[in-house]
Design a protein around this motif. Structure first.
Motif, PDB file in Angstrom:
ATOM      1  N   ILE A 187       0.724  -1.214   0.079  1.00 36.70           N
ATOM      2  CA  ILE A 187      -0.085   0.014  -0.016  1.00 36.70           C
ATOM      3  C   ILE A 187       0.700   1.331   0.123  1.00 36.70           C
ATOM      4  CG2 ILE A 187      -1.931   1.494   1.249  1.00 36.70           C
ATOM      5  CD1 ILE A 187      -2.840  -1.490   2.257  1.00 36.70           C
ATOM      6  N   TYR A 188       1.087   1.921  -1.219  1.00 37.42           N
ATOM      7  CA  TYR A 188       2.055   2.992  -1.384  1.00 37.42           C
ATOM      8  C   TYR A 188       1.944   3.709  -2.678  1.00 37.42           C
ATOM      9  CZ  TYR A 188       6.250   5.444  -1.651  1.00 37.42           C
ATOM     10  OH  TYR A 188       7.423   6.549  -1.900  1.00 37.42           O
ATOM     11  N   SER A 189       1.759   5.052  -2.675  1.00 38.70           N
ATOM     12  CA  SER A 189       1.706   5.754  -3.845  1.00 38.70           C
ATOM     13  C   SER A 189       0.399   5.629  -4.830  1.00 38.70           C
ATOM     14  CB  SER A 189       2.779   5.518  -4.850  1.00 38.70           C
ATOM     15  OG  SER A 189       2.851   4.263  -5.396  1.00 38.70           O
TER      16      SER A 189
ATOM     17  N   PHE B 243       2.851  -1.450   4.252  1.00 38.31           N
ATOM     18  CA  PHE B 243       2.821   0.023   3.991  1.00 38.31           C
ATOM     19  C   PHE B 243       4.180   0.600   3.624  1.00 38.31           C
ATOM     20  CE2 PHE B 243      -0.763   0.801   6.962  1.00 38.31           C
ATOM     21  CZ  PHE B 243      -1.675   0.060   6.212  1.00 38.31           C
ATOM     22  N   ASN B 244       4.519   0.846   2.353  1.00 39.63           N
ATOM     23  CA  ASN B 244       5.546   1.438   1.489  1.00 39.63           C
ATOM     24  C   ASN B 244       6.833   0.259   1.978  1.00 39.63           C
ATOM     25  OD1 ASN B 244       7.161   2.665   0.430  1.00 39.63           O
ATOM     26  ND2 ASN B 244       7.721   4.636   1.989  1.00 39.63           N
ATOM     27  N   ASP B 245       6.459  -0.814   1.805  1.00 41.23           N
ATOM     28  CA  ASP B 245       7.376  -2.181   2.051  1.00 41.23           C
ATOM     29  C   ASP B 245       7.607  -2.148   3.341  1.00 41.23           C
ATOM     30  OD1 ASP B 245       7.644  -3.272  -0.528  1.00 41.23           O
ATOM     31  OD2 ASP B 245       9.006  -1.473  -1.134  1.00 41.23           O
ATOM     32  N   ARG B 246       6.933  -1.765   4.272  1.00 40.90           N
ATOM     33  CA  ARG B 246       7.194  -1.880   5.744  1.00 40.90           C
ATOM     34  C   ARG B 246       6.240  -3.127   6.070  1.00 40.90           C
ATOM     35  NH1 ARG B 246       4.742   1.264  11.190  1.00 40.90           N
ATOM     36  NH2 ARG B 246       5.387  -0.286  12.573  1.00 40.90           N
TER      37      ARG B 246
ATOM     38  N   GLN C 241       1.999  -8.987  -4.157  1.00 39.92           N
ATOM     39  CA  GLN C 241       1.565  -9.142  -5.656  1.00 39.92           C
ATOM     40  C   GLN C 241       1.650  -8.125  -6.398  1.00 39.92           C
ATOM     41  OE1 GLN C 241       0.998 -12.722  -6.563  1.00 39.92           O
ATOM     42  NE2 GLN C 241       2.027 -12.837  -4.277  1.00 39.92           N
ATOM     43  N   GLU C 242       1.735  -8.106  -7.753  1.00 40.31           N
ATOM     44  CA  GLU C 242       1.598  -6.948  -8.432  1.00 40.31           C
ATOM     45  C   GLU C 242       0.317  -6.033  -8.400  1.00 40.31           C
ATOM     46  OE1 GLU C 242       4.038  -5.440 -10.351  1.00 40.31           O
ATOM     47  OE2 GLU C 242       5.527  -6.852  -9.709  1.00 40.31           O
ATOM     48  N   ARG C 243       0.400  -5.047  -8.043  1.00 45.12           N
ATOM     49  CA  ARG C 243      -0.921  -3.907  -8.200  1.00 45.12           C
ATOM     50  C   ARG C 243      -1.256  -3.674  -9.394  1.00 45.12           C
ATOM     51  NH1 ARG C 243      -0.931   2.045  -5.508  1.00 45.12           N
ATOM     52  NH2 ARG C 243      -2.986   2.735  -6.583  1.00 45.12           N
ATOM     53  N   ALA C 244      -0.441  -3.692 -10.395  1.00 43.82           N
ATOM     54  CA  ALA C 244      -0.723  -3.318 -11.865  1.00 43.82           C
ATOM     55  C   ALA C 244      -1.262  -2.065 -11.792  1.00 43.82           C
ATOM     56  CB  ALA C 244      -1.427  -4.568 -12.437  1.00 43.82           C
ATOM     57  N   LYS C 245      -2.454  -1.985 -12.510  1.00 45.49           N
ATOM     58  CA  LYS C 245      -3.508  -0.930 -12.690  1.00 45.49           C
ATOM     59  C   LYS C 245      -4.862  -0.635 -11.838  1.00 45.49           C
ATOM     60  CE  LYS C 245      -2.207  -0.255 -17.826  1.00 45.49           C
ATOM     61  NZ  LYS C 245      -2.532   0.041 -18.955  1.00 45.49           N
ATOM     62  N   ARG C 246      -4.556  -1.664 -10.913  1.00 42.25           N
ATOM     63  CA  ARG C 246      -5.873  -1.619  -9.888  1.00 42.25           C
ATOM     64  C   ARG C 246      -5.886  -0.483  -9.238  1.00 42.25           C
ATOM     65  NH1 ARG C 246      -5.269  -7.063  -6.400  1.00 42.25           N
ATOM     66  NH2 ARG C 246      -3.171  -6.723  -7.443  1.00 42.25           N
ATOM     67  N   GLU C 247      -6.997   0.166  -9.094  1.00 39.16           N
ATOM     68  CA  GLU C 247      -7.359   1.445  -8.367  1.00 39.16           C
ATOM     69  C   GLU C 247      -7.287   1.070  -6.785  1.00 39.16           C
ATOM     70  OE1 GLU C 247      -9.947   4.988  -9.270  1.00 39.16           O
ATOM     71  OE2 GLU C 247     -11.057   3.222  -8.500  1.00 39.16           O
ATOM     72  N   LEU C 248      -6.438   1.903  -5.936  1.00 36.59           N
ATOM     73  CA  LEU C 248      -6.327   1.763  -4.311  1.00 36.59           C
ATOM     74  C   LEU C 248      -6.810   2.990  -3.740  1.00 36.59           C
ATOM     75  CD1 LEU C 248      -5.247   0.596  -2.104  1.00 36.59           C
ATOM     76  CD2 LEU C 248      -2.846   1.655  -2.272  1.00 36.59           C
ATOM     77  N   LEU C 249      -7.801   2.770  -3.202  1.00 33.92           N
ATOM     78  CA  LEU C 249      -8.697   3.952  -2.366  1.00 33.92           C
ATOM     79  C   LEU C 249      -8.380   4.302  -1.021  1.00 33.92           C
ATOM     80  CD1 LEU C 249     -12.086   3.376  -4.075  1.00 33.92           C
ATOM     81  CD2 LEU C 249     -10.292   4.533  -5.156  1.00 33.92           C
ATOM     82  N   ALA C 250      -8.896   5.260  -0.679  1.00 36.31           N
ATOM     83  CA  ALA C 250      -8.399   5.526   0.908  1.00 36.31           C
ATOM     84  C   ALA C 250      -9.595   6.430   1.270  1.00 36.31           C
ATOM     85  CB  ALA C 250      -7.240   6.325   1.065  1.00 36.31           C
ATOM     86  N   SER C 251     -10.198   6.089   2.440  1.00 37.56           N
ATOM     87  CA  SER C 251     -11.255   6.854   3.127  1.00 37.56           C
ATOM     88  C   SER C 251     -10.944   7.904   3.821  1.00 37.56           C
ATOM     89  CB  SER C 251     -12.285   6.004   4.068  1.00 37.56           C
ATOM     90  OG  SER C 251     -11.268   5.457   5.396  1.00 37.56           O
ATOM     91  N   PHE C 252      -9.506   8.299   3.723  1.00 38.18           N
ATOM     92  CA  PHE C 252      -9.285   9.567   4.496  1.00 38.18           C
ATOM     93  C   PHE C 252      -8.329  10.165   3.468  1.00 38.18           C
ATOM     94  CE2 PHE C 252      -6.574   5.945   5.480  1.00 38.18           C
ATOM     95  CZ  PHE C 252      -5.264   6.460   5.318  1.00 38.18           C
TER      96      PHE C 252
END
Length: 344
Positions: free
Chosen positions: A58-60, A132-135, A275-286
């Motif tokens: 989960i990053y960028s 989170f950012n490889d953490r 795994q590869e995120r590829a072009k998947r949309e990553l959303l945040a509630s904040f």
């Protein structure tokens, strides 16, 4: 050219066919583990080598979505039964959950099925699946739900595009967690594969973060074979703390082997790699809070500027002092020369 409906019909047929293949493979005795490497999973479970897989880093490129309202759960405080079943399935420790528990804030009603955990080992005590950012965090708790509005049971829903929803809770080392103790103190009774025990029911809500309004959302998959891409993921931003002793118990109390096996196999490092995120949309509630980082950067910038100014001033003073000493020495030399001439 295919219409969207025709496209999703093809996808649904593909999911059903591959689900049947995976079920047949499971019925014929195909097994999997973490020791032999995840790259082999796709040989027997085709989805594991496909797209929309989980977990992810989960990053960028995270998009704020105002439509993501706080997660609302029902029955988590009071499950309505006296006991849960705690079991060891050879891959994780699992708590079976009653149908009185469900998520009410999604498009459909998603009813709870079970919760389980992923962790590392004593040498590498970071075993969360999402990062989170490889953490990587100490461990990760998953609470699995199925779409009970559309499907009769979790087994039917598992291979459906909108079949499952998982709440992901990251665990980090900190203070003692009394709610986690309701699981931990019974681990010795399910040390080996296929063992199970009845434990007193407790509030599952207390295993979640205090507030449920900050989380990440994306479409992904089961993180274990058959890896169906049928999961709506909710990964909470705020980790939950467990003590070092509680983590140690998780890392040492369980085995993937049966009780009668000659060489017990410790259940450790039961997490899948990102795994590869590829072009998947990553959303945040904040919205990410950039105030603190900007303030720190501003302060550091001021320090750098001040340091440069001090350096320049000191260097200039040093040069001036050097030139002053040279002038004094030159004047002294001239005087000495003049005195020498008079004496001659």
């Amino acid at each position: 050219m295919l219409s969207m409906r025709e496209f999703w019909n093809i996808v649904s047929i593909s999911l059903c066919v591959q689900a049947q293949i995976s079920q047949q493979l499971s019925d014929t005795g195909h097994t999997w583990n973490y020791d032999d490497g995840e790259n082999d999973w796709s040989k027997n479970y085709p989805f594991c080598g496909g797209t929309h897989q989980s977990p992810i880093d989960i990053y960028s490129n995270i998009k704020y979505d105002a439509a993501l309202t706080p997660i609302q759960v029902v029955g988590y405080d009071s499950p309505g039964i006296d006991h849960f079943t705690l079991s060891n399935d050879g891959h994780s420790v699992k708590v079976s959950l009653p149908a009185t528990m469900y998520i009410s804030s999604l498009k459909h009603k998603y009813t709870a099925v079970q919760l389980h955990l992923h962790w590392g080992d004593q040498k590498r005590p970071q075993g969360s699946e999402h990062t989170f950012n490889d953490r990587r965090f100490a461990a990760e708790l998953h609470i699995l739900h199925y779409n009970s509005d559309k499907y009769v049971d979790s087994q039917t829903a598992t291979a459906k595009e909108d079949g499952l929803a998982v709440l992901g809770i990251l665990l980090e080392v900190g203070s003692f967690n009394p709610t986690f103790e309701n699981i931990q103190k019974y681990l010795s009774q399910v040390a080996y594969k296929d063992q199970e025990v009845q434990i007193p029911a407790f509030s599952i809500r207390n295993l979640l973060p205090v507030t449920l309004n900050e989380y990440y959302r994306y479409n992904g998959s089961l993180t274990t074979p058959p890896c169906y891409p049928s999961v709506l993921w909710t990964v909470f931003r705020q980790p939950v703390k467990i003590s070092q002793e509680q983590l140690f118990s998780l890392e040492t109390a369980l085995f993937s082997s049966n009780v009668g096996d000659s060489i017990p196999q410790p259940m450790v490092n039961n997490f899948r790699q990102k795994q590869e995120r590829a072009k998947r949309e990553l959303l945040a509630s904040f919205k990410e809070d950039f105030t603190f980082p900007i303030a720190i950067a501003f302060i550091l910038g001021i320090f750098v500027i001040v340091a440069i100014i001090i350096y320049i001033i000191r260097k200039r003073r040093a040069r001036q002092q050097s030139e002053s000493r040279k002038r004094v020495m030159y004047a002294a030399a001239q005087k000495a020369e003049g005195t020498s001439s008079i004496e001659i």
